[in-house]
Design a protein around this motif. Structure first.
Motif, PDB file in Angstrom:
ATOM      1  N   HIS A   1      58.420 -38.711 -17.551  1.00  0.00           N
ATOM      2  CA  HIS A   1      58.529 -37.184 -16.825  1.00  0.00           C
ATOM      3  C   HIS A   1      60.293 -37.639 -16.003  1.00  0.00           C
ATOM      4  O   HIS A   1      60.484 -36.296 -16.355  1.00  0.00           O
ATOM      5  N   LYS A   2      60.580 -38.063 -15.631  1.00  0.00           N
ATOM      6  CA  LYS A   2      61.465 -37.800 -14.716  1.00  0.00           C
ATOM      7  C   LYS A   2      62.784 -37.674 -15.966  1.00  0.00           C
ATOM      8  O   LYS A   2      64.032 -36.983 -16.128  1.00  0.00           O
TER       9      LYS A   2
ATOM     10  N   PRO B   1      64.663 -30.780 -16.497  1.00  0.00           N
ATOM     11  CA  PRO B   1      63.526 -29.913 -15.446  1.00  0.00           C
ATOM     12  C   PRO B   1      62.619 -29.167 -16.492  1.00  0.00           C
ATOM     13  O   PRO B   1      61.454 -28.699 -16.655  1.00  0.00           O
ATOM     14  N   PHE B   2      62.446 -29.758 -18.172  1.00  0.00           N
ATOM     15  CA  PHE B   2      61.835 -28.476 -18.712  1.00  0.00           C
ATOM     16  C   PHE B   2      60.070 -29.085 -18.981  1.00  0.00           C
ATOM     17  O   PHE B   2      59.440 -28.715 -19.517  1.00  0.00           O
ATOM     18  N   GLU B   3      60.156 -30.988 -18.766  1.00  0.00           N
ATOM     19  CA  GLU B   3      58.098 -31.213 -18.723  1.00  0.00           C
ATOM     20  C   GLU B   3      57.913 -30.518 -17.274  1.00  0.00           C
ATOM     21  O   GLU B   3      57.971 -31.366 -16.117  1.00  0.00           O
ATOM     22  N   THR B   4      57.276 -29.939 -17.376  1.00  0.00           N
ATOM     23  CA  THR B   4      57.510 -28.398 -16.104  1.00  0.00           C
ATOM     24  C   THR B   4      55.528 -29.681 -15.409  1.00  0.00           C
ATOM     25  O   THR B   4      55.523 -29.172 -14.320  1.00  0.00           O
TER      26      THR B   4
ATOM     27  N   PHE C   1      53.646 -30.796 -20.260  1.00  0.00           N
ATOM     28  CA  PHE C   1      52.932 -29.556 -20.657  1.00  0.00           C
ATOM     29  C   PHE C   1      55.021 -29.551 -20.747  1.00  0.00           C
ATOM     30  O   PHE C   1      55.648 -30.061 -19.381  1.00  0.00           O
ATOM     31  N   PHE C   2      55.413 -29.021 -21.830  1.00  0.00           N
ATOM     32  CA  PHE C   2      57.170 -29.028 -21.940  1.00  0.00           C
ATOM     33  C   PHE C   2      57.826 -27.499 -22.237  1.00  0.00           C
ATOM     34  O   PHE C   2      56.597 -27.170 -23.184  1.00  0.00           O
ATOM     35  N   TYR C   3      58.711 -27.657 -21.367  1.00  0.00           N
ATOM     36  CA  TYR C   3      58.976 -25.537 -21.471  1.00  0.00           C
ATOM     37  C   TYR C   3      60.300 -25.532 -21.762  1.00  0.00           C
ATOM     38  O   TYR C   3      60.802 -25.545 -20.318  1.00  0.00           O
ATOM     39  N   GLU C   4      61.788 -25.853 -22.790  1.00  0.00           N
ATOM     40  CA  GLU C   4      62.363 -25.520 -22.823  1.00  0.00           C
ATOM     41  C   GLU C   4      62.808 -24.040 -23.191  1.00  0.00           C
ATOM     42  O   GLU C   4      63.105 -23.275 -24.066  1.00  0.00           O
ATOM     43  N   PRO C   5      63.386 -23.259 -21.818  1.00  0.00           N
ATOM     44  CA  PRO C   5      63.304 -21.758 -21.826  1.00  0.00           C
ATOM     45  C   PRO C   5      64.094 -20.981 -22.640  1.00  0.00           C
ATOM     46  O   PRO C   5      64.365 -20.007 -23.319  1.00  0.00           O
TER      47      PRO C   5
ATOM     48  N   GLU D   1      51.748 -22.499 -13.914  1.00  0.00           N
ATOM     49  CA  GLU D   1      52.562 -22.541 -11.983  1.00  0.00           C
ATOM     50  C   GLU D   1      52.537 -23.388 -11.376  1.00  0.00           C
ATOM     51  O   GLU D   1      53.814 -23.008 -10.349  1.00  0.00           O
ATOM     52  N   HIS D   2      53.713 -24.453 -12.627  1.00  0.00           N
ATOM     53  CA  HIS D   2      54.335 -25.621 -12.167  1.00  0.00           C
ATOM     54  C   HIS D   2      55.216 -25.562 -12.996  1.00  0.00           C
ATOM     55  O   HIS D   2      55.084 -25.091 -13.929  1.00  0.00           O
ATOM     56  N   THR D   3      55.975 -25.955 -12.089  1.00  0.00           N
ATOM     57  CA  THR D   3      58.329 -25.774 -12.216  1.00  0.00           C
ATOM     58  C   THR D   3      58.035 -27.251 -12.431  1.00  0.00           C
ATOM     59  O   THR D   3      59.176 -27.336 -13.376  1.00  0.00           O
TER      60      THR D   3
END
Length: 355
Positions: free
Chosen positions: A154-155, A159-162, A179-183, A211-213
């Protein structure tokens, strides 16, 4: 045209294919709207969407050259390739960055490491997990223990794996939902753990995901389980409620002896549930173990039901030095699996890349 299961995609579904094609038309058109057409090489591309184009009568625009390079990154036909070295030499690892991906992976460890590899690629702006890295996810899980593995993997994707909703106290009390988000490129990945007939577990309601970052939940002693679901319940009550809704659902049941995915009614319900919420079903055949196991039940009949059959039988060519153990791989095999997947989706004109 990309060939799946060593056959044209039309040949994979000789019965009932027309209804599924029509059901998939809306989601294909949504995905098409993301394709970057700034680079136009004027080439008329024959693809799996020819049938969609015929039914829907929309005007197809030529894809950009960068999309062509992704489409051609993995061999169309591997039936005449007899060695891993020959296959490796035909794979283009220097592919363009996709954008607007939204893929859910669901399965066991055979699928987890593919998710981690693709997340690594997207989080490093198009750099695959190389053989000379010490960041091999599949090695760490067995070397440092599960809780440390969850923390370190995870680390590495921050910061993309929220959210990593992850803990493990034996197979019957395991959850691993990532859950992964690369904006920058609007790429979203999800991994949901499912072991055979053991219910899916989650400590979060699906409505809370966004809701999680940067959250890691890995204390198995102090977590209220929000969901304990089977395959079809996961799709109906969890996957279909993810916002924004996923485009693709890539799934495989692994090598479990007691597996509900062998049941015909379960197979049918999975595909139907995905169709009902306009998500494209992508069944991944099981990767080939180094030494065949008695519990290696074949689920390839799912290829006759799913919208896309993702045939990875070429993994039988992988040499022992590329195996972490009997069933898991070391780099670059998961990268090859992901290049194959992205190439296949690109050939269907349902994927976008940066120009």
């Amino acid at each position: 045209m990309m060939m799946l299961s060593l056959l044209p995609i039309q040949a994979l579904h000789p019965q009932g294919r027309r209804r599924r094609r029509l059901a998939v038309i809306p989601i294909i058109l949504v995905a098409l709207s993301f394709i970057n057409l700034q680079e136009n090489n004027g080439r008329n591309q024959a693809s799996v969407t020819d049938s969609y184009k015929h039914h829907n009568k929309f005007v197809w625009e030529p894809p950009p050259r960068r999309l062509d390079s992704l489409r051609d990154a993995f061999p169309n036909d591997v039936s005449n390739i007899t060695t891993y070295q020959d296959l490796h030499g035909l794979v283009n690892f220097d592919i363009p960055m996709p954008h607007d991906l939204n893929i859910v992976f669901m399965g066991d460890s055979l699928t987890r490491y593919q998710y981690l590899d693709l997340a690594f690629f997207l989080s490093r702006n198009g750099t695959w997990d190389r053989e000379d890295h010490d960041e091999h996810f599949e090695v760490k899980s067995t070397a440092v223990g599960w809780q440390n593995f969850f923390y370190s993997s995870h680390k590495m994707l921050k910061p993309f794996e929220t959210l990593c909703d992850c803990s493990r106290l034996g197979d019957n009390n395991a959850r691993e939902n990532r859950f992964f988000y690369e904006p920058h490129n609007n790429n979203r990945l999800t991994f949901l753990l499912k072991f055979g007939r053991i219910p899916f577990r989650s400590s979060w309601d699906v409505s809370c995901i966004n809701e999680h970052t940067d959250s890691l939940v890995n204390d198995p002693q102090n977590v209220d389980i929000a969901q304990t679901l089977n395959w079809t319940e996961v799709i109906d009550k969890f996957v279909c409620k993810i916002i924004p809704r996923p485009t693709f659902f890539v799934f495989n049941s692994g090598l479990w002896a007691d597996d509900e995915l062998v049941e015909v009614d379960v197979q049918t319900k999975i595909v139907q549930s995905l169709s009902n919420c306009n998500i494209i079903s992508v069944y991944k055949t099981t990767t080939i173990p180094m030494i065949d196991e008695p519990k290696n039940h074949n689920r390839d009949e799912m290829c006759q039901l799913a919208d896309i059959c993702y045939n990875v039988s070429w993994t039988g060519l992988v040499t022992p030095d590329k195996h972490a153990d009997n069933v898991h791989f070391t780099p670059p095999i998961y990268s090859m699996l992901n290049i194959h997947l992205l190439s296949m989706l690109a050939s269907g004109e349902v994927l976008a890349v940066n120009s």
